[in-house]
Write an enzyme that holds these catalytic residues in place. Sequence first.
Site, PDB file in Angstrom:
ATOM      1  N   ASP A 116       0.862  -1.186   0.000  1.00  0.00           N
ATOM      2  CA  ASP A 116       0.000   0.000   0.000  1.00  0.00           C
ATOM      3  C   ASP A 116       0.898   1.235   0.000  1.00  0.00           C
ATOM      4  OD1 ASP A 116      -2.362  -1.463   0.052  1.00  0.00           O
ATOM      5  OD2 ASP A 116      -2.519  -1.416   2.231  1.00  0.00           O
ATOM      6  N   ASP A 134      -6.840  -1.791  -4.394  1.00  0.00           N
ATOM      7  CA  ASP A 134      -7.862  -1.465  -3.395  1.00  0.00           C
ATOM      8  C   ASP A 134      -8.877  -0.472  -3.955  1.00  0.00           C
ATOM      9  OD1 ASP A 134      -6.465  -3.039  -1.544  1.00  0.00           O
ATOM     10  OD2 ASP A 134      -5.379  -1.317  -0.732  1.00  0.00           O
TER      11      ASP A 134
END
Length: 167
Positions: A116, A134
């Site tokens: 991330d 995501d």
Amino acid sequence: MPNRGYMLAGVVLVLDQISKYWVMNVIRLPDSGGMDVLAFFRLTFVGNAGVSMGLLPAGSDLARWLLTFVTAGIALAVAFWLRREKHVVDIAALGLVLGGAIGNIIDRVRFGYVVDFLHFFWQQYSFYVFNLADAAITLGVILLLARAVFAPSDSAKPATDGKANDA
């Protein structure tokens, strides 16, 4: 038309993996931890071993592989759903979800965590750090939910045999 959903999944997967390669190997974000880009946006490295947004952390190899297999099972179900889907919005939504899920599965297999790095914030408010996969999954789920909530139900359509629906 479902092939377009698989093509969209492929585009999401490629873009996701290219962005993660860039973050990990070109700008080497794990070495610095982060990089300011705009007053409200920062590249921040997070190795997310848990489910979305760090929930349910997978702290052991068993938990990691269990989470990987559960996610793969969900991706497989989405792929089968996509094969039968006819509505263009649902096809796009499922393609987004499938591509994002596969991108995050690849991370779990390769690294043991999901990479991330997109971090938006405003003043003291900080949003979760996430990645393109995501974002695609989230957008796909929003599209599916919006269609489920706002699309006319089948029972509202006139019967094809000339009789009124009893439902």
